[in-house]
Scaffold this active site. Structure first.
Site, PDB file in Angstrom:
ATOM      1  CG  LEU B  28      -1.701  -1.263   1.260  1.00  0.00           C
ATOM      2  CD1 LEU B  28      -2.413  -1.241   2.333  1.00  0.00           C
ATOM      3  CD2 LEU B  28      -2.880  -0.838   0.163  1.00  0.00           C
ATOM      4  CG  ASP B 167       7.914   2.007  -7.483  1.00  0.00           C
ATOM      5  OD1 ASP B 167       7.399   1.506  -6.754  1.00  0.00           O
ATOM      6  OD2 ASP B 167       8.541   3.292  -6.952  1.00  0.00           O
ATOM      7  CB  CYS B 199       3.569  -0.363   8.007  1.00  0.00           C
ATOM      8  SG  CYS B 199       4.858   0.266   8.666  1.00  0.00           S
ATOM      9  NE  ARG B 233      -3.241   7.382  -4.525  1.00  0.00           N
ATOM     10  CZ  ARG B 233      -1.708   7.382  -4.708  1.00  0.00           C
ATOM     11  NH1 ARG B 233      -1.478   7.942  -3.306  1.00  0.00           N
ATOM     12  NH2 ARG B 233      -1.064   6.718  -4.953  1.00  0.00           N
ATOM     13  CD  GLU B 405      44.582   3.187  -1.189  1.00  0.00           C
ATOM     14  OE1 GLU B 405      43.419   2.480  -1.428  1.00  0.00           O
ATOM     15  OE2 GLU B 405      45.105   3.985  -1.258  1.00  0.00           O
ATOM     16  CG  HIS B 473      43.599   3.655   3.264  1.00  0.00           C
ATOM     17  ND1 HIS B 473      45.194   3.834   3.548  1.00  0.00           N
ATOM     18  CD2 HIS B 473      43.377   2.856   3.772  1.00  0.00           C
ATOM     19  CE1 HIS B 473      45.241   3.325   4.652  1.00  0.00           C
ATOM     20  NE2 HIS B 473      44.489   3.009   4.943  1.00  0.00           N
TER      21      HIS B 473
END
Lengths: 542, 542
Positions: B28, B167, B199, B233, B405, B473
């Site tokens: 949602l 999406d 949720c 909505r 490094e 580094h």
């Protein structure tokens, strides 16, 4: 690999109570709890975290007078990472077919069988004992669970333990609350992680139970009757079973749920690197039948000269080794398909004694099309040993940085004699503690660094369902073998892995099956070494 | 890092269709889908897998005539990993406060507001449009979803894409079936992974919605009215919402469920290394307010001499840098606690314009006791820069191998001038492609190797909820900054990170907040560089 002021060797949970972890297993019998428990124990021990399994069932049998305390001790000695067992003894237990790895459930199963010769003296452990309405037995079981937990907590607080695993069904909310309260009461900083194994798939469950019947303890039993008894006992637990869920979520308790052997996995509120590490290790499980092969590269020019490290070419003999390896593996690969198909064809129910049919039918598809991965290091002597595989499209050849030989730092290219002569102090330091020793100079590594960088490799080997052949180097092979064979910390750096040894590991639902082969240079082939046991190297330098 | 015959650079999904992945988001509105989508895209791009987000909402707005196609393109340009955008432009979009990262939801929210000046022309996108009983709108929405999916599949099959993310809410079984069927129809070998965000926690949900109201598009709107419209909505969607579950499990579909921002995570049937990698990355999320600092070590003797690599000591100036760093960070750490407390105290509902209160109350506990980790490499110039932190018990100092490094192989200890003179071919090769270049010799690395070994570091930074200061580094800082700032592949190896620059990253629920400071040697302090933009280094060698 990290070093810090509190933890120069990176083993933080040795010292920090807040990083230590109590793992509480949850699940009905035949849900693979012991399998999971042992895998976690082996993985964490290999990652140098002291880990021990505490089995409530064994303690219960002692309390009920069924098992003698001494047999308990010898069992826990095996299951607990055998801290003091010498290499040979441990390995012989571990490698002795399925006997060495089927510990908990078969023993318990046997106790409930009314067919066995010992039927009478074990009556108090029969299905009635597990009836939740039997109050005396219920109190006794509770006390035994708490005693075992106390032993586990002692190991973490007073001993040198980092992780303790309480292996039992813990199938009611009441029991789990009791355990959490006891941990909090004794040391509130200890982490608690529940790991629950659930099986919704009837085929899987049947396969799990069937696997128990094909175990060594059932050789002379009536499998149909045993299964019946076993199912009755599971039903007794099931009547009172409360899976992990709302209560644990409301109380912010950490848990991992494994459903149908990893088909589905739930993580809840995981905190800390041990819990995260266990979670990501557990996501890699698969039960596909397959082979994992481990060997070193063929002979290189630096091998002949006795020089450490470097990146020299293969000698002519080294190239021949690559050819023999290719021919042998290709033949074994075909053999394997035939064996698997024969097993599937001859499977029957109830299973015959010794029937080790791969139990999960869905993994038996596509046996012939199974991929075969050949993984080498980035060094020439390793990639060149794979040259014949590289030329054959039926093999996927890949070179990995993390399979490179232990980096000897400033001593790269020297012989051990030269090191002894020019750096006698370093030479002696290494002789005294090969596991902890780190080669001086930029990029110099020790075994602990190699163990650390191979963590992702082990996860990858566990994750893929393909066959895998690893062509690597002495230290890397030692560390990988230590994982698969559950070698103790002390033995890793001394394991004898000469050029030309080839190891085969067949993961099975009850543990691993293991074979060793030695290169026969005359025949360009490999001979199986029967009853191979891991050995200490004879050469103090290697 | 692996190299193989099919994939010399280790980017397998570029070439192998079976390794490519269609990710279908489910959930949602206000469930953090876009946040998750963008994190995955940033992580995978950084790991050198071409990844693009395909947003159904934008296409729908175009179809409904609300958004012009050009504004769609410029949006997708930003969200899609901006393959061609020059460094400066991208960075300025990304770093422009929350504007640059809040893309999808605020735009959509705005469309539904009946208060805005553009209210009328957007009526067709109002809550009625989302009513499942509105059949014409429903057909249109379905077509738009399939068109967007087709675009995604084209990117994977015909373009150079490895991962495409769809999406959208995809909140019904019917819609998800439709999408799966279309993928199978066009290319059955493509992997499909559902990622659902759920949720259940009302506090979290309220915080999520509130976060939308504090977004830049709401500066002049009535927050209470906006929230009301938004909730209407969401309710329209909710009436038809079918969470992922039984159907997907019965059909062996891969999915990841994220419940309450990672409190609980479910994995189902994950296959392949991309899905596994995404799963383990997603387990590391946390929304704790905190600071991540990145800097290089103080000046070393090899810096002065212009030599590559090595393990030289700090100069006196280098030691002073360590002291200034300690003083500055300690002061900033105190400042941060005060700022957070002030924010919490002044929070109000409805939120005031510009109210960026950390939205999740549970993360606001223990602000003062928050740990502060200082992570160095294993090299002296790095550990010595942390000497003042080491002496203060309020800091946890740890040295990591993976922060070392980039290893320059046989060129360690040489200057660039020497390399150009003695190995002109290698010198030229590196100038032509610094990202792909690998230094010759044992242990020699390139940027791709460094990216690979920092994967676990990034997961660790994301996992811990403590403050972190990384003293490392040049190449390591470049690669870490590339992750946090979403730099393109081409820009990583050229990012300007001189000694004395100090970067601060504040993870926020809507993205990151970023600050840069420059060492002021005279004052022994740091000056903030306002409107800092990542720059290309002027020195072709570095």
């Amino acid at each position: 690999m990290t070093r810090s002021k509190v933890s120069p060797d990176g083993r933080i949970p040795d010292r920090d109570v807040a990083a230590k972890l109590v793992i509480i297993m949850v699940g009905l019998p035949a849900r693979g709890k012991s399998y999971i428990t042992k895998k976690i124990q082996r993985y964490l021990s290999w990652q140098q975290h002291n880990t021990r399994i505490f089995n409530v069932g064994n303690r219960r049998r002692i309390a009920a007078g069924v098992l003698s305390p001494s047999s308990h001790i010898s069992h826990s000695h095996l299951a607990n990472g055998h801290p003091d067992a010498p290499l040979q003894q441990v390995a012989s237990i571990l490698l002795n077919g399925s006997r060495g790895v089927q510990i908990e459930e078969p023993t318990r199963l046997d106790l409930n069988s009314s067919n066995g010769p010992e039927g009478d003296e074990r009556m108090d452990q029969s299905a009635k004992f597990f009836d939740p309405k039997n109050e005396t037995a219920s109190k006794l079981r509770e006390q035994v669970a708490l005693d075992t937990l106390d032993e586990l907590i002692d190991y973490l607080i007073n001993g040198n333990g980092s992780v303790g695993i309480l292996d039992a069904t813990n199938s009611t909310l009441h029991r789990r609350q009791l355990l959490v309260d006891r941990v909090k009461e004794r040391e509130p900083r200890l982490g608690i992680l529940f790991i629950e194994s659930i099986c919704n798939d009837n085929d899987l469950l049947e396969a799990n139970m069937r696997l128990k019947l094909s175990g060594p303890d059932y050789k002379n039993k009536n499998p149909s009757k045993s299964l019946e008894d076993f199912k009755a006992r599971v039903a007794a637990y099931q009547s009172a079973y409360e899976p992990i869920g709302e209560y644990e979520e409301k109380h912010d308790l950490q848990y991992i749920q494994i459903i149908d052997v990893g088909r589905k996995i739930v993580h809840h509120r995981l905190r800390g690197f041990l819990a995260s590490g266990i979670a990501s290790y557990l996501t890699t499980f698969n039960l596909s039948p397959r082979q994992i092969w481990i060997t070193r590269h063929g002979q290189s020019f630096d091998n002949v000269a006795g020089k450490l490290g470097g990146d020299s070419d293969l000698t002519e003999r080294g190239h021949y080794y690559g050819m023999a390896l290719y021919n042998f593996i290709t033949s074994k690969r075909k053999e394997w398909v035939v064996e698997q198909e024969t097993k599937i064809a001859s499977a029957s129910f109830p299973p015959q004694p010794g029937d080790h049919t791969p139990p999960y039918p869905e993994f038996n598809q596509d046996l012939e099309e199974k991929n075969f991965c050949v993984w080498t290091s980035m060094l020439k002597r390793s990639t060149d040993t794979a040259e014949y595989f590289e030329a054959d499209d039926d093999y996927d050849v890949k070179a990995w940085e993390m399979l490179n030989e232990l980096n000897a730092g400033t001593f790269e290219g020297m012989t051990y004699e030269e090191i002894a002569m020019t750096h006698p102090d370093e030479y002696r330091k290494r002789q005294l503690d090969k596991l902890q020793y780190i080669y001086p100079g930029l990029g110099g590594e020790g075994y602990l660094q190699v163990i650390n960088r191979l963590r992702d490799m082990v996860r990858e080997i566990e994750r893929v369902s393909d066959h895998v052949l690893i062509i690597s180097h002495r230290s890397v092979c030692r560390v990988l073998m230590a994982y698969f064979m559950d070698l103790t910390r002390e033995d890793i750096a001394d394991l004898d892995v000469p050029l030309g040894m080839l190891f085969a590991i067949h993961p099975k639902p009850y543990g691993i099956e293991f074979h060793a082969y030695r290169y026969n240079e005359m025949d360009g082939w490999f001979d199986e070494v029967r009853d191979y046991k891991p050995q200490k190297t004879q050469d103090r330098n290697n």
